[in-house]
Design a protein around this motif. Sequence first.
Motif, mmCIF file in Angstrom:
data_model
loop_
_atom_site.group_PDB
_atom_site.id
_atom_site.type_symbol
_atom_site.label_atom_id
_atom_site.label_comp_id
_atom_site.label_asym_id
_atom_site.label_seq_id
_atom_site.Cartn_x
_atom_site.Cartn_y
_atom_site.Cartn_z
ATOM 1 N N CYS A 1 0.824 -1.217 0.000
ATOM 2 C CA CYS A 1 0.000 0.000 0.000
ATOM 3 C C CYS A 1 0.857 1.265 0.000
ATOM 4 C CB CYS A 1 -0.914 0.010 1.227
ATOM 5 S SG CYS A 1 -2.091 -1.355 1.277
ATOM 6 N N GLY A 2 2.166 1.096 -0.192
ATOM 7 C CA GLY A 2 3.056 2.247 -0.232
ATOM 8 C C GLY A 2 3.350 2.841 1.127
ATOM 9 N N LYS A 3 3.266 2.016 2.166
ATOM 10 C CA LYS A 3 3.485 2.504 3.528
ATOM 11 C C LYS A 3 4.477 1.615 4.272
ATOM 12 C CE LYS A 3 -1.298 4.219 3.815
ATOM 13 N NZ LYS A 3 -0.943 5.637 3.641
ATOM 14 N N GLU B 1 2.680 4.635 7.886
ATOM 15 C CA GLU B 1 3.226 5.908 7.412
ATOM 16 C C GLU B 1 3.682 5.751 5.963
ATOM 17 O OE1 GLU B 1 5.735 8.581 10.174
ATOM 18 O OE2 GLU B 1 7.191 7.515 8.935
ATOM 19 N N PRO B 2 3.351 6.693 5.090
ATOM 20 C CA PRO B 2 3.777 6.591 3.692
ATOM 21 C C PRO B 2 5.298 6.518 3.559
ATOM 22 C CG PRO B 2 2.075 8.263 3.934
ATOM 23 C CD PRO B 2 2.497 7.871 5.320
ATOM 24 N N SER C 1 6.927 7.604 1.156
ATOM 25 C CA SER C 1 7.378 8.829 0.492
ATOM 26 C C SER C 1 7.678 9.982 1.441
ATOM 27 C CB SER C 1 6.316 9.286 -0.517
ATOM 28 O OG SER C 1 5.076 9.531 0.137
ATOM 29 N N ARG D 1 5.662 14.267 9.144
ATOM 30 C CA ARG D 1 5.278 12.879 8.872
ATOM 31 C C ARG D 1 4.007 12.513 9.621
ATOM 32 N NH1 ARG D 1 10.220 11.054 10.904
ATOM 33 N NH2 ARG D 1 9.074 9.323 11.839
ATOM 34 N N ARG E 1 0.587 12.636 8.026
ATOM 35 C CA ARG E 1 0.252 11.653 6.993
ATOM 36 C C ARG E 1 0.086 10.249 7.567
ATOM 37 N NH1 ARG E 1 2.311 13.216 2.058
ATOM 38 N NH2 ARG E 1 1.217 11.373 1.266
ATOM 39 N N GLN E 2 0.143 10.132 8.867
ATOM 40 C CA GLN E 2 0.091 8.818 9.506
ATOM 41 C C GLN E 2 -1.340 8.334 9.739
ATOM 42 O OE1 GLN E 2 2.278 9.444 13.132
ATOM 43 N NE2 GLN E 2 4.279 9.144 12.175
#
Length: 202
Positions: free
Chosen positions: A107-109, A127-128, A130, A139, A142-143
């Motif tokens: 999922c990109g995390k 967390e992503p 990216s 950060r 975006r968590q």
Amino acid sequence: CIDGDKMLSTTTTAAATAALTTTTLVPTILSNPNVQLVIQSSIYMTAANMLYIARRAHVRQMSKRKLLQIRLTREPGVSMRLYFTIVASWQLFVAVFPIAELLARMCGKVSFFYSYPNAQGLGLILEPISVQHLKMSKRAKRQIRLDWHRFSVNVGNVGRDGYRHPPSVELNLPHLDVPAKGWKHWPWRRRHAGPWQDEQEG
């Protein structure tokens, strides 16, 4: 000389008997399903811990020693009971980390365990990938955090704004935080549905 020979013979016999007993007993012990389970579990947990430390050290660009120190250090004011609870909970997460991290990666995390010593709790965070180069404060926005720690909860009546009003109490409760959606300590701090919404919509 005769006594010496007898002593040597007795010692040799005892050593041979002990060796024979050991070679017979060890396979018997190892063939026990419970013993095998303990050995297999120990090997798996050792490998899972090594994977967790290596993965987190790589993602966060820090040494494995530093990361392990963070996870095992008992901070000031933390009781032994809370400390062992945090460590045990971390190990429970480590047990499923190989699968959890694989799913998170798809999922990109990234997934990791977090503790809140001052709030007497702990949490699991997604967390992503990216945003790993950003500072913690950025950060965090975006968590996705599944936490259990102490915080203040209003227990008064629900007002016209849809939220509970004071008085408040300090409780340790499981909750979900998704800053991107404006969720904080959900479902304990959420907007309740009520007749005022119908009035506003009408």
